[in-house]
Design a protein around this motif. Structure first.
Motif, mmCIF file in Angstrom:
data_model
loop_
_atom_site.group_PDB
_atom_site.id
_atom_site.type_symbol
_atom_site.label_atom_id
_atom_site.label_comp_id
_atom_site.label_asym_id
_atom_site.label_seq_id
_atom_site.Cartn_x
_atom_site.Cartn_y
_atom_site.Cartn_z
ATOM 1 N N UNK A 90 8.472 -37.337 -21.111
ATOM 2 C CA UNK A 90 7.865 -36.167 -21.769
ATOM 3 C C UNK A 90 6.432 -36.423 -22.227
ATOM 4 N N UNK A 91 6.126 -37.678 -22.558
ATOM 5 C CA UNK A 91 4.789 -38.003 -23.046
ATOM 6 C C UNK A 91 3.718 -37.668 -22.016
ATOM 7 N N UNK A 92 3.943 -38.064 -20.768
ATOM 8 C CA UNK A 92 2.979 -37.762 -19.714
ATOM 9 C C UNK A 92 2.958 -36.272 -19.392
ATOM 10 N N UNK A 93 4.112 -35.629 -19.549
ATOM 11 C CA UNK A 93 4.147 -34.186 -19.333
ATOM 12 C C UNK A 93 3.241 -33.468 -20.320
ATOM 13 N N UNK A 94 3.347 -33.831 -21.588
ATOM 14 C CA UNK A 94 2.496 -33.223 -22.619
ATOM 15 C C UNK A 94 1.035 -33.648 -22.452
ATOM 16 N N UNK A 95 0.842 -34.843 -21.934
ATOM 17 C CA UNK A 95 -0.510 -35.375 -21.714
ATOM 18 C C UNK A 95 -1.295 -34.480 -20.756
ATOM 19 N N UNK A 96 -0.732 -34.247 -19.577
ATOM 20 C CA UNK A 96 -1.391 -33.413 -18.574
ATOM 21 C C UNK A 96 -1.384 -31.938 -18.967
ATOM 22 N N UNK A 97 -0.299 -31.489 -19.575
ATOM 23 C CA UNK A 97 -0.202 -30.087 -19.990
ATOM 24 C C UNK A 97 -1.261 -29.748 -21.032
ATOM 25 N N UNK A 98 -1.410 -30.594 -22.035
ATOM 26 C CA UNK A 98 -2.377 -30.334 -23.110
ATOM 27 C C UNK A 98 -3.799 -30.288 -22.571
ATOM 28 N N UNK A 99 -4.127 -31.243 -21.695
ATOM 29 C CA UNK A 99 -5.480 -31.257 -21.135
ATOM 30 C C UNK A 99 -5.744 -30.001 -20.305
ATOM 31 N N UNK A 100 -4.763 -29.613 -19.509
ATOM 32 C CA UNK A 100 -4.906 -28.419 -18.674
ATOM 33 C C UNK A 100 -5.099 -27.171 -19.540
ATOM 34 N N UNK A 101 -4.265 -27.034 -20.569
ATOM 35 C CA UNK A 101 -4.341 -25.857 -21.446
ATOM 36 C C UNK A 101 -5.647 -25.828 -22.243
ATOM 37 N N UNK A 102 -6.064 -26.991 -22.736
ATOM 38 C CA UNK A 102 -7.281 -27.058 -23.543
ATOM 39 C C UNK A 102 -8.516 -26.701 -22.725
ATOM 40 N N UNK A 103 -8.607 -27.243 -21.509
ATOM 41 C CA UNK A 103 -9.796 -26.977 -20.689
ATOM 42 C C UNK A 103 -9.839 -25.515 -20.229
#
Length: 296
Positions: A162-175
């Motif tokens: 889940x950590x990597x899932x949130x990692x990529x998800x957060x960056x995608x959503x933020x940008x």
């Protein structure tokens, strides 16, 4: 090449914080050596010199290239297989990458943890169980076999997926939310902020599991085994220290997470943006990025 350089720089900057995190996570609550994050920093430098903060750095350095190859290959291929670049698919692709890279990450972090704890409190180590990270893994394998070098694998998978899932998800959503565009004069600050927040969210999402993982991988150092498994570790840790045990070392982790991941995402993304043609610069693509050393 730029990914490995950024990753190496991230490890060099972040490793002292990781050493402090591990020391705080596994210290004996009845006889604590450190009162907190800054006291731990001061004590290690005073008792072991500044080099004490870099114990075990060989392990993440050795595994960096292999982990990057696995993470970015799996994440990119999974995203393409899912068909659409949506937030959910970003999470799923990142989770898949996080789970697969545990094959390399777990032994790497085991060696790192054992090295970080070796010679605690000694300015000059009188005896060394392990010469370096590779020697550490070889000796563990000879004594305990494959099971030994994969100690903590289940907890690592539970943390990294889940950590990597949130990692990529957060960056995608933020940008996407900040509207990162190549021609935007504020694109670099936006990327720095997005990358930093990605690192923080990633760690916060599974940090209690990281505490358990560190304790399991440190178990047996000194010849004393305390835990039978994950649930036993959770039960004993909570019984002896309360819920705060699951936040041990969090301050050090967050102090490392924001700047390391901010610089990592921003550097790599800007490089890729300006290497691509203008037709491909419609929005910020997270592209291949460097994982936060888990060592997450």
């Amino acid at each position: 090449m730029i990914w490995d350089c950024r990753g190496a720089a991230g490890v060099l900057v972040g490793h002292p914080f990781d050493t402090v995190k591990v020391r705080l996570q596994v210290q004996n609550v009845e006889k604590p050596l450190y009162r907190g994050t800054f006291h731990c920093f001061q004590s290690i430098i005073k008792q072991e010199s500044a080099f004490g903060l870099y114990k075990g750095i060989g392990s993440p350095m050795m595994g960096l290239t292999f982990i990057n190859a696995v993470v970015f290959g799996v994440q990119g291929n999974t995203l393409r297989a899912l068909g659409k670049d949506t937030p959910l698919n970003q999470f799923l692709a990142g989770s898949a990458a996080g789970a697969i890279q545990c094959i390399i990450c777990c032994p790497m972090e085991l060696a790192k943890t054992r090295m970080q704890l070796q010679g605690t409190g000694e300015y000059k180590q009188k005896t060394k169980n392990y010469k370096n990270s590779l020697d550490c893994l070889i000796k563990i394998y000879r004594k305990e076999g494959l099971r030994g070098i994969n100690r903590g694998m289940v907890s690592t998978v539970i943390r990294e997926t889940p950590s990597f899932g949130f990692y990529f998800l957060t960056y995608d959503c933020m940008t996407r939310y900040l509207g990162c565009e190549a021609e935007d004069s504020y694109v670099i600050p936006k990327l720095l902020f997005s990358g930093g927040m990605s690192g923080i969210v990633s760690w916060l999402s599974t940090y209690p599991v990281d505490v358990i993982k560190s304790r399991l991988q440190a178990d047996g150092v000194g010849g004393v085994t305390q835990y039978k498994g994950i649930l036993d570790c959770v039960r004993k840790s909570y019984h002896e220290e309360g819920w705060r045990v699951f936040t041990r070392g969090l301050t050090s982790t967050l102090l490392r997470a924001f700047p390391v991941n901010a610089a990592t995402f921003a550097t790599v993304t800007v490089f890729l943006m300006y290497m691509r043609s203008e037709n491909d610069l419609r929005e910020c693509d997270p592209g291949p990025v460097i994982q936060q050393p888990s060592s997450l």
